[in-house]
Design a protein around this motif. Structure first.
Motif, PDB file in Angstrom:
ATOM      1  N   SER A  85      15.964  14.162  70.313  1.00 55.14           N
ATOM      2  CA  SER A  85      16.748  14.840  69.277  1.00 55.14           C
ATOM      3  C   SER A  85      16.315  14.238  67.859  1.00 55.14           C
ATOM      4  O   SER A  85      16.228  15.045  66.932  1.00 55.14           O
ATOM      5  CB  SER A  85      18.368  14.368  69.509  1.00 55.14           C
ATOM      6  OG  SER A  85      18.599  14.756  70.752  1.00 55.14           O
ATOM      7  N   SER A  86      15.901  12.953  67.951  1.00 50.83           N
ATOM      8  CA  SER A  86      15.445  12.507  66.721  1.00 50.83           C
ATOM      9  C   SER A  86      14.033  13.361  66.224  1.00 50.83           C
ATOM     10  O   SER A  86      13.869  13.634  65.122  1.00 50.83           O
ATOM     11  CB  SER A  86      15.151  10.949  66.699  1.00 50.83           C
ATOM     12  OG  SER A  86      14.219  10.713  67.790  1.00 50.83           O
ATOM     13  N   ALA A  94      15.427  16.401  64.824  1.00 52.66           N
ATOM     14  CA  ALA A  94      15.877  16.232  63.355  1.00 52.66           C
ATOM     15  C   ALA A  94      14.955  16.213  62.143  1.00 52.66           C
ATOM     16  O   ALA A  94      15.009  16.431  61.155  1.00 52.66           O
ATOM     17  CB  ALA A  94      16.996  15.026  63.624  1.00 52.66           C
ATOM     18  N   ALA A 129      17.538  19.979  59.589  1.00 58.41           N
ATOM     19  CA  ALA A 129      17.642  18.819  60.624  1.00 58.41           C
ATOM     20  C   ALA A 129      18.844  19.257  61.760  1.00 58.41           C
ATOM     21  O   ALA A 129      18.260  19.284  62.898  1.00 58.41           O
ATOM     22  CB  ALA A 129      18.229  17.672  60.047  1.00 58.41           C
ATOM     23  N   LEU A 130      19.922  20.163  61.399  1.00 60.36           N
ATOM     24  CA  LEU A 130      20.677  20.436  62.554  1.00 60.36           C
ATOM     25  C   LEU A 130      19.924  21.496  63.407  1.00 60.36           C
ATOM     26  O   LEU A 130      19.947  21.549  64.327  1.00 60.36           O
ATOM     27  CB  LEU A 130      21.844  21.404  61.829  1.00 60.36           C
ATOM     28  CG  LEU A 130      23.069  20.481  61.749  1.00 60.36           C
ATOM     29  CD1 LEU A 130      24.359  21.344  61.041  1.00 60.36           C
ATOM     30  CD2 LEU A 130      23.730  20.060  63.083  1.00 60.36           C
ATOM     31  N   VAL A 176      17.554  20.020  65.795  1.00 60.86           N
ATOM     32  CA  VAL A 176      18.329  19.377  67.059  1.00 60.86           C
ATOM     33  C   VAL A 176      18.643  20.438  67.885  1.00 60.86           C
ATOM     34  O   VAL A 176      18.506  20.392  69.185  1.00 60.86           O
ATOM     35  CB  VAL A 176      19.449  18.415  66.481  1.00 60.86           C
ATOM     36  CG1 VAL A 176      19.937  17.810  67.860  1.00 60.86           C
ATOM     37  CG2 VAL A 176      18.995  17.357  65.712  1.00 60.86           C
ATOM     38  N   ILE A 177      19.136  21.671  67.398  1.00 56.23           N
ATOM     39  CA  ILE A 177      19.454  22.771  68.066  1.00 56.23           C
ATOM     40  C   ILE A 177      18.140  23.249  68.781  1.00 56.23           C
ATOM     41  O   ILE A 177      18.403  23.452  70.253  1.00 56.23           O
ATOM     42  CB  ILE A 177      19.916  23.763  67.319  1.00 56.23           C
ATOM     43  CG1 ILE A 177      21.443  23.255  66.782  1.00 56.23           C
ATOM     44  CG2 ILE A 177      20.148  25.315  68.164  1.00 56.23           C
ATOM     45  CD1 ILE A 177      21.995  24.526  65.589  1.00 56.23           C
ATOM     46  N   SER A 220      17.428  21.102  71.838  1.00 55.00           N
ATOM     47  CA  SER A 220      18.383  21.588  72.994  1.00 55.00           C
ATOM     48  C   SER A 220      17.957  22.928  73.729  1.00 55.00           C
ATOM     49  O   SER A 220      18.181  23.047  74.904  1.00 55.00           O
ATOM     50  CB  SER A 220      19.755  21.667  72.610  1.00 55.00           C
ATOM     51  OG  SER A 220      20.159  22.859  72.074  1.00 55.00           O
ATOM     52  N   LEU A 258      23.556  16.431  73.874  1.00 58.77           N
ATOM     53  CA  LEU A 258      23.263  17.954  73.286  1.00 58.77           C
ATOM     54  C   LEU A 258      24.198  18.637  74.403  1.00 58.77           C
ATOM     55  O   LEU A 258      24.120  18.611  75.631  1.00 58.77           O
ATOM     56  CB  LEU A 258      21.815  18.098  73.408  1.00 58.77           C
ATOM     57  CG  LEU A 258      20.978  17.384  72.391  1.00 58.77           C
ATOM     58  CD1 LEU A 258      19.509  17.754  72.558  1.00 58.77           C
ATOM     59  CD2 LEU A 258      21.396  17.748  70.775  1.00 58.77           C
ATOM     60  N   PRO A 259      24.866  19.804  73.625  1.00 55.72           N
ATOM     61  CA  PRO A 259      25.466  20.585  74.390  1.00 55.72           C
ATOM     62  C   PRO A 259      24.477  21.566  75.097  1.00 55.72           C
ATOM     63  O   PRO A 259      23.322  21.850  74.915  1.00 55.72           O
ATOM     64  CB  PRO A 259      26.300  21.676  73.404  1.00 55.72           C
ATOM     65  CG  PRO A 259      26.163  20.826  72.042  1.00 55.72           C
ATOM     66  CD  PRO A 259      25.048  19.990  72.289  1.00 55.72           C
ATOM     67  N   LEU A 314      28.662  22.484  65.995  1.00 54.42           N
ATOM     68  CA  LEU A 314      27.507  21.861  65.350  1.00 54.42           C
ATOM     69  C   LEU A 314      27.733  20.316  65.138  1.00 54.42           C
ATOM     70  O   LEU A 314      26.760  19.550  65.220  1.00 54.42           O
ATOM     71  CB  LEU A 314      27.475  22.164  63.799  1.00 54.42           C
ATOM     72  CG  LEU A 314      26.995  23.671  63.672  1.00 54.42           C
ATOM     73  CD1 LEU A 314      26.929  24.245  62.259  1.00 54.42           C
ATOM     74  CD2 LEU A 314      25.841  24.077  64.480  1.00 54.42           C
ATOM     75  N   TYR A 352      25.527  18.524  67.781  1.00 55.04           N
ATOM     76  CA  TYR A 352      23.952  18.488  67.473  1.00 55.04           C
ATOM     77  C   TYR A 352      23.972  17.386  66.281  1.00 55.04           C
ATOM     78  O   TYR A 352      22.804  16.504  66.408  1.00 55.04           O
ATOM     79  CB  TYR A 352      23.530  19.787  67.115  1.00 55.04           C
ATOM     80  CG  TYR A 352      23.462  20.924  68.094  1.00 55.04           C
ATOM     81  CD1 TYR A 352      22.586  20.835  69.077  1.00 55.04           C
ATOM     82  CD2 TYR A 352      24.488  21.762  67.982  1.00 55.04           C
ATOM     83  CE1 TYR A 352      22.734  21.568  70.036  1.00 55.04           C
ATOM     84  CE2 TYR A 352      24.644  22.733  69.197  1.00 55.04           C
ATOM     85  CZ  TYR A 352      23.537  22.793  70.127  1.00 55.04           C
ATOM     86  OH  TYR A 352      23.638  23.830  71.051  1.00 55.04           O
ATOM     87  N   ALA A 353      24.759  17.389  65.515  1.00 58.36           N
ATOM     88  CA  ALA A 353      24.611  16.413  64.390  1.00 58.36           C
ATOM     89  C   ALA A 353      24.661  15.048  64.945  1.00 58.36           C
ATOM     90  O   ALA A 353      23.808  14.150  64.510  1.00 58.36           O
ATOM     91  CB  ALA A 353      25.467  16.715  63.229  1.00 58.36           C
ATOM     92  N   ALA A 391      24.309  13.912  67.782  1.00 58.88           N
ATOM     93  CA  ALA A 391      23.256  13.332  68.894  1.00 58.88           C
ATOM     94  C   ALA A 391      21.969  13.300  68.073  1.00 58.88           C
ATOM     95  O   ALA A 391      21.173  12.285  68.540  1.00 58.88           O
ATOM     96  CB  ALA A 391      23.213  14.792  69.844  1.00 58.88           C
ATOM     97  N   GLY A 392      21.627  14.270  66.959  1.00 62.90           N
ATOM     98  CA  GLY A 392      20.304  13.741  66.192  1.00 62.90           C
ATOM     99  C   GLY A 392      20.504  12.399  65.706  1.00 62.90           C
ATOM    100  O   GLY A 392      19.490  11.735  65.566  1.00 62.90           O
TER     101      GLY A 392
END
Lengths: 180, 175
Positions: free
Chosen positions: A59-60, A63, A142-143, A146-147, A150, B101-102, B144, B147-148, B150-151
């Motif tokens: 995830s990082s 981001a 950044a959001l 991460v999306i 996923s 993460l979802p 959201l 995600y935020a 988790a990141g």
């Protein structure tokens, strides 16, 4: 040793495109739908990063590459907005005039903004708007990154088919040893 | 190398995100408050902060003191949904377990109403009421925080791992 990922190449490439789309008249309306160009750009940047990564991304990673994409987009948006400023202002004024005709009303002071916008862009205002855009786009990017992680998550590789047991080396029956 | 999980990190990240969301959401209401009380210059600055992410068309915005909010109904829904999602996260998942993460399917499911509503409006197929725009934004924004968090949690973890690796690489004191 873990291979270091090149965040900059996908972020700059996709960020520049997203920034141009965010700065062009009419097309820039895409950002009004949840920062479409920025979030979508970050997702694409993650796909590009995933293509060069040896394993699944964390995830990082998403981001970081997303935030960089957002910053690159803010810079490209600011640069492309300079020559298109008067056109964009005119377009925005026409849209808002239309909204007023349909029964809405302009926020207080917005008229002054348009009048000020018709003139040259001051360096201070340019830097301030660049800073605000960079911060907001970095967060949205950044959001989106991460999306993107996923969405691009690789399914775990199924374990390989069980190998037939190796033929054991021939063993010799224990016999009398010399020591005995 | 892996470092042991820091149970306090998720709580700190959550608090940071909650403060950020509260400030961002407060700014949305601050702009019309300032404009309604005659502080036009300050109001203009606050409206300008939200301009890169919203069209700010008054007819599509809720109003306060007769002035439109700094963002449209859909954007307000996303930010309010984010704040609500943070609260839901704390209640549903807590801070002891690391964020996950979802599933992608859930993201696509919650994005669909917003995308259909937004696209229909863009193509002028229909004009949704502000309430519906708010609702579709709220549903999307509510996801959201997962995600935020988790990141951000993963960024903190990666940073701690790098710091731990650097400590190991440092040569010990010479005797």
């Amino acid at each position: 040793m873990q291979q270091k990922l090149d965040y900059f190449r996908p972020a700059l490439t996709v960020g520049a495109i997203a920034g141009v789309l965010s700065g062009l008249p009419i097309l820039s309306a895409g950002n009004c739908l949840c920062c479409l160009w920025i979030v979508g750009g970050a997702i694409i940047a993650v796909r590009l990063l995933a293509a060069q990564a040896p394993g699944p991304l964390a995830s990082s990673d998403g981001a970081v590459v997303g935030a960089l994409t957002g910053i690159a987009a803010a810079v490209a948006d600011a640069l492309i907005s300079i020559p298109l400023r008067s056109f964009n202002m005119d377009l925005a004024r026409r849209i808002l005039d239309k909204a007023v005709e349909m029964g809405g009303e302009l926020p207080a002071g917005l008229d002054e903004v348009f009048n000020a916008g018709a003139g040259a862009l001051s360096p201070g205002w340019f830097l301030l708007s660049l800073f605000i855009s960079a911060a907001v786009f970095a967060l949205a990017g950044a959001l989106g990154g991460v999306i993107g992680v996923s969405l691009a998550a690789r399914k775990p590789v199924p374990p390989a088919a069980p190998q037939p047991p190796a033929v054991p080396p021939p063993t010799t029956p224990p016999g009398p040893t010399d020591a005995a | 190398m892996t470092v042991p999980p820091d149970p306090g990190a998720v709580r700190r990240i959550w608090l940071l995100a909650a403060c950020g969301a509260a400030i961002w959401l407060a700014g949305v209401f601050l702009a019309p408050l300032l404009a309604g009380r005659g502080a036009g210059g300050a109001a203009r600055l606050v409206y300008a902060v939200y301009a890169p992410v919203c069209h700010q068309i008054p007819a599509r915005s809720f109003r306060l003191l007769g002035q439109p909010l700094a963002v449209c109904g859909r954007c307000l829904g996303i930010y309010a949904g984010f704040a609500a999602g943070l609260i839901l996260y704390a209640l549903a998942r807590g801070f002891r377990r690391p964020p996950v993460l979802p599933p992608a399917r859930l993201f696509l499911l919650l994005t669909l109403p917003l995308a259909v509503d937004g696209l229909g409006g863009l193509l002028r197929l229909w004009r949704s009421p502000i309430g519906l725009r708010f609702a579709t934004g709220f549903a999307w924004g509510g996801l959201l925080p997962w995600y935020a968090l988790a990141g951000l949690a993963d960024l903190v973890r990666a940073r701690r791992e790098r710091a731990a690796a650097r400590t190991l690489e440092k040569p010990g004191p010479k005797k």
